[in-house]
Design a protein around this motif. Structure first.
Motif, PDB file in Angstrom:
ATOM      1  N   ASN A  24       5.508   5.562  -3.902  1.00  0.00           N
ATOM      2  CA  ASN A  24       4.529   6.456  -3.265  1.00  0.00           C
ATOM      3  C   ASN A  24       3.092   5.938  -3.354  1.00  0.00           C
ATOM      4  O   ASN A  24       2.226   6.395  -2.629  1.00  0.00           O
ATOM      5  CB  ASN A  24       4.632   7.869  -3.842  1.00  0.00           C
ATOM      6  CG  ASN A  24       4.363   7.914  -5.336  1.00  0.00           C
ATOM      7  OD1 ASN A  24       4.310   6.881  -6.012  1.00  0.00           O
ATOM      8  ND2 ASN A  24       4.219   9.119  -5.859  1.00  0.00           N
ATOM      9  N   ARG A  25       2.831   4.974  -4.235  1.00  0.00           N
ATOM     10  CA  ARG A  25       1.501   4.358  -4.326  1.00  0.00           C
ATOM     11  C   ARG A  25       1.357   3.193  -3.366  1.00  0.00           C
ATOM     12  O   ARG A  25       0.270   2.668  -3.185  1.00  0.00           O
ATOM     13  CB  ARG A  25       1.241   3.830  -5.748  1.00  0.00           C
ATOM     14  CG  ARG A  25       1.291   4.870  -6.828  1.00  0.00           C
ATOM     15  CD  ARG A  25       1.296   4.222  -8.192  1.00  0.00           C
ATOM     16  NE  ARG A  25       2.538   3.440  -8.331  1.00  0.00           N
ATOM     17  CZ  ARG A  25       2.769   2.542  -9.263  1.00  0.00           C
ATOM     18  NH1 ARG A  25       1.847   2.272 -10.155  1.00  0.00           N
ATOM     19  NH2 ARG A  25       3.905   1.884  -9.335  1.00  0.00           N
ATOM     20  N   GLY A  26       2.500   2.729  -2.816  1.00  0.00           N
ATOM     21  CA  GLY A  26       2.493   1.540  -1.969  1.00  0.00           C
ATOM     22  C   GLY A  26       2.728   0.266  -2.754  1.00  0.00           C
ATOM     23  O   GLY A  26       2.463  -0.832  -2.273  1.00  0.00           O
ATOM     24  N   VAL A  27       3.254   0.385  -3.974  1.00  0.00           N
ATOM     25  CA  VAL A  27       3.515  -0.744  -4.857  1.00  0.00           C
ATOM     26  C   VAL A  27       4.959  -1.199  -4.665  1.00  0.00           C
ATOM     27  O   VAL A  27       5.881  -0.381  -4.677  1.00  0.00           O
ATOM     28  CB  VAL A  27       3.265  -0.348  -6.335  1.00  0.00           C
ATOM     29  CG1 VAL A  27       3.696  -1.445  -7.285  1.00  0.00           C
ATOM     30  CG2 VAL A  27       1.799   0.004  -6.538  1.00  0.00           C
ATOM     31  N   LEU A  28       5.153  -2.502  -4.501  1.00  0.00           N
ATOM     32  CA  LEU A  28       6.478  -3.070  -4.297  1.00  0.00           C
ATOM     33  C   LEU A  28       7.306  -2.951  -5.569  1.00  0.00           C
ATOM     34  O   LEU A  28       6.866  -3.311  -6.649  1.00  0.00           O
ATOM     35  CB  LEU A  28       6.372  -4.543  -3.881  1.00  0.00           C
ATOM     36  CG  LEU A  28       7.680  -5.270  -3.604  1.00  0.00           C
ATOM     37  CD1 LEU A  28       8.452  -4.609  -2.453  1.00  0.00           C
ATOM     38  CD2 LEU A  28       7.416  -6.733  -3.282  1.00  0.00           C
ATOM     39  N   ILE A  29       8.547  -2.469  -5.407  1.00  0.00           N
ATOM     40  CA  ILE A  29       9.495  -2.306  -6.507  1.00  0.00           C
ATOM     41  C   ILE A  29      10.745  -3.104  -6.142  1.00  0.00           C
ATOM     42  O   ILE A  29      11.285  -2.937  -5.045  1.00  0.00           O
ATOM     43  CB  ILE A  29       9.880  -0.822  -6.704  1.00  0.00           C
ATOM     44  CG1 ILE A  29       8.638   0.065  -6.874  1.00  0.00           C
ATOM     45  CG2 ILE A  29      10.869  -0.650  -7.836  1.00  0.00           C
ATOM     46  CD1 ILE A  29       7.854  -0.159  -8.129  1.00  0.00           C
ATOM     47  N   TYR A  61      -3.139  -5.240  -6.883  1.00  0.00           N
ATOM     48  CA  TYR A  61      -2.942  -3.822  -6.579  1.00  0.00           C
ATOM     49  C   TYR A  61      -4.074  -2.976  -7.180  1.00  0.00           C
ATOM     50  O   TYR A  61      -4.567  -2.039  -6.551  1.00  0.00           O
ATOM     51  CB  TYR A  61      -1.596  -3.328  -7.099  1.00  0.00           C
ATOM     52  CG  TYR A  61      -0.413  -3.617  -6.202  1.00  0.00           C
ATOM     53  CD1 TYR A  61      -0.471  -3.408  -4.816  1.00  0.00           C
ATOM     54  CD2 TYR A  61       0.794  -4.055  -6.730  1.00  0.00           C
ATOM     55  CE1 TYR A  61       0.626  -3.642  -4.009  1.00  0.00           C
ATOM     56  CE2 TYR A  61       1.902  -4.293  -5.925  1.00  0.00           C
ATOM     57  CZ  TYR A  61       1.805  -4.082  -4.570  1.00  0.00           C
ATOM     58  OH  TYR A  61       2.901  -4.300  -3.761  1.00  0.00           O
ATOM     59  N   ILE A  62      -4.479  -3.303  -8.407  1.00  0.00           N
ATOM     60  CA  ILE A  62      -5.584  -2.566  -9.036  1.00  0.00           C
ATOM     61  C   ILE A  62      -6.853  -2.728  -8.201  1.00  0.00           C
ATOM     62  O   ILE A  62      -7.561  -1.755  -7.928  1.00  0.00           O
ATOM     63  CB  ILE A  62      -5.809  -3.044 -10.490  1.00  0.00           C
ATOM     64  CG1 ILE A  62      -4.618  -2.662 -11.360  1.00  0.00           C
ATOM     65  CG2 ILE A  62      -7.105  -2.464 -11.054  1.00  0.00           C
ATOM     66  CD1 ILE A  62      -4.605  -3.331 -12.734  1.00  0.00           C
ATOM     67  N   LYS A  63      -7.130  -3.970  -7.782  1.00  0.00           N
ATOM     68  CA  LYS A  63      -8.320  -4.221  -6.962  1.00  0.00           C
ATOM     69  C   LYS A  63      -8.230  -3.509  -5.614  1.00  0.00           C
ATOM     70  O   LYS A  63      -9.259  -3.180  -5.018  1.00  0.00           O
ATOM     71  CB  LYS A  63      -8.515  -5.727  -6.753  1.00  0.00           C
ATOM     72  CG  LYS A  63      -8.976  -6.440  -8.011  1.00  0.00           C
ATOM     73  CD  LYS A  63      -9.113  -7.930  -7.796  1.00  0.00           C
ATOM     74  CE  LYS A  63      -9.598  -8.639  -9.039  1.00  0.00           C
ATOM     75  NZ  LYS A  63      -9.688 -10.105  -8.832  1.00  0.00           N
ATOM     76  N   ASP A  64      -7.004  -3.277  -5.133  1.00  0.00           N
ATOM     77  CA  ASP A  64      -6.799  -2.531  -3.884  1.00  0.00           C
ATOM     78  C   ASP A  64      -6.955  -1.020  -4.096  1.00  0.00           C
ATOM     79  O   ASP A  64      -6.862  -0.244  -3.152  1.00  0.00           O
ATOM     80  CB  ASP A  64      -5.405  -2.790  -3.312  1.00  0.00           C
ATOM     81  CG  ASP A  64      -5.243  -4.181  -2.740  1.00  0.00           C
ATOM     82  OD1 ASP A  64      -6.256  -4.842  -2.444  1.00  0.00           O
ATOM     83  OD2 ASP A  64      -4.077  -4.616  -2.571  1.00  0.00           O
ATOM     84  N   GLY A  65      -7.157  -0.600  -5.355  1.00  0.00           N
ATOM     85  CA  GLY A  65      -7.369   0.813  -5.651  1.00  0.00           C
ATOM     86  C   GLY A  65      -6.119   1.578  -6.035  1.00  0.00           C
ATOM     87  O   GLY A  65      -6.155   2.805  -6.138  1.00  0.00           O
ATOM     88  N   LYS A  66      -5.023   0.886  -6.291  1.00  0.00           N
ATOM     89  CA  LYS A  66      -3.785   1.561  -6.677  1.00  0.00           C
ATOM     90  C   LYS A  66      -3.771   1.793  -8.191  1.00  0.00           C
ATOM     91  O   LYS A  66      -4.219   0.957  -8.967  1.00  0.00           O
ATOM     92  CB  LYS A  66      -2.578   0.743  -6.254  1.00  0.00           C
ATOM     93  CG  LYS A  66      -2.514   0.581  -4.735  1.00  0.00           C
ATOM     94  CD  LYS A  66      -1.264  -0.062  -4.279  1.00  0.00           C
ATOM     95  CE  LYS A  66      -1.168  -0.312  -2.804  1.00  0.00           C
ATOM     96  NZ  LYS A  66      -1.877   0.505  -1.896  1.00  0.00           N
ATOM     97  N   LYS A  67      -3.262   2.919  -8.595  1.00  0.00           N
ATOM     98  CA  LYS A  67      -3.131   3.259 -10.018  1.00  0.00           C
ATOM     99  C   LYS A  67      -1.910   2.530 -10.562  1.00  0.00           C
ATOM    100  O   LYS A  67      -0.800   2.723 -10.097  1.00  0.00           O
ATOM    101  CB  LYS A  67      -2.968   4.777 -10.176  1.00  0.00           C
ATOM    102  CG  LYS A  67      -2.827   5.223 -11.607  1.00  0.00           C
ATOM    103  CD  LYS A  67      -4.111   5.108 -12.352  1.00  0.00           C
ATOM    104  CE  LYS A  67      -3.932   5.702 -13.740  1.00  0.00           C
ATOM    105  NZ  LYS A  67      -4.752   5.091 -14.721  1.00  0.00           N
ATOM    106  N   MET A  68      -2.150   1.657 -11.539  1.00  0.00           N
ATOM    107  CA  MET A  68      -1.078   0.856 -12.113  1.00  0.00           C
ATOM    108  C   MET A  68      -0.909   1.183 -13.595  1.00  0.00           C
ATOM    109  O   MET A  68      -1.686   1.935 -14.160  1.00  0.00           O
ATOM    110  CB  MET A  68      -1.390  -0.636 -11.926  1.00  0.00           C
ATOM    111  CG  MET A  68      -1.510  -1.080 -10.467  1.00  0.00           C
ATOM    112  SD  MET A  68      -0.019  -0.834  -9.487  1.00  0.00           S
ATOM    113  CE  MET A  68       1.057  -2.069 -10.203  1.00  0.00           C
TER     114      MET A  68
END
Length: 143
Positions: A24-29, A61-68
């Motif tokens: 849901n964050r747009g992070v590849l799993i 991903y962090i630099k893209d603003g995603k919560k990691m």
């Protein structure tokens, strides 16, 4: 070596184990085996490639603003420890230092993602960083 193994396990737990999809964050799993294939050239199984690639991906991903799972400072500290560990083996980056060993190593040994793989990741920063790494640390192979 113990540090490298722990970093490898950390990298895999960061990105999870499942069929390839974005959460849901747009992070590849993906599964561990798929990460190994994603970061390694065909026919190789270099344990360090997924570790380095996953660190670069999480930082992107962090630099893209995603919560990691980790903060940017924690990622930088992990990379620093990783580079120190590789530096203890005698490896140096292209300028003779140890700050960018992970990038130099990745460009020389691991796989450059394809456009299809960049699309799967969905991070413009990851694509930019990988392209920069492969351009900066270009390895000329002799036939």
């Amino acid at each position: 070596m113990k540090k490298l193994i722990m970093l490898g396990l950390l990298a895999f737990t960061m990105l999870g184990i499942a069929e390839p999809h974005r959460d849901n964050r747009g992070v590849l799993i993906m599964s561990e085996d798929e990460w190994v294939k994603f970061y390694n050239k065909d026919g190789q199984n270099v344990a360090v490639c997924p570790v380095i690639g996953s660190l670069i991906m999480e930082e992107s991903y962090i630099k893209d603003g995603k919560k990691m799972t980790h903060t940017i400072d924690q990622i930088h500290e992990i990379i620093k420890i990783f580079n120190e560990t590789l530096g203890e083996t005698g490896l140096r980056d292209i300028k003779g230092g140890t700050d960018k060993i992970h990038e130099f190593y990745y460009a020389g040994v691991c796989k450059q993602p394809s456009q299809k793989e960049f699309d799967l990741v969905g991070s413009p920063t990851f694509k930019k960083e990988m392209n920069r790494i492969f351009e900066t640390h270009k390895i000329v192979e002799e036939n």
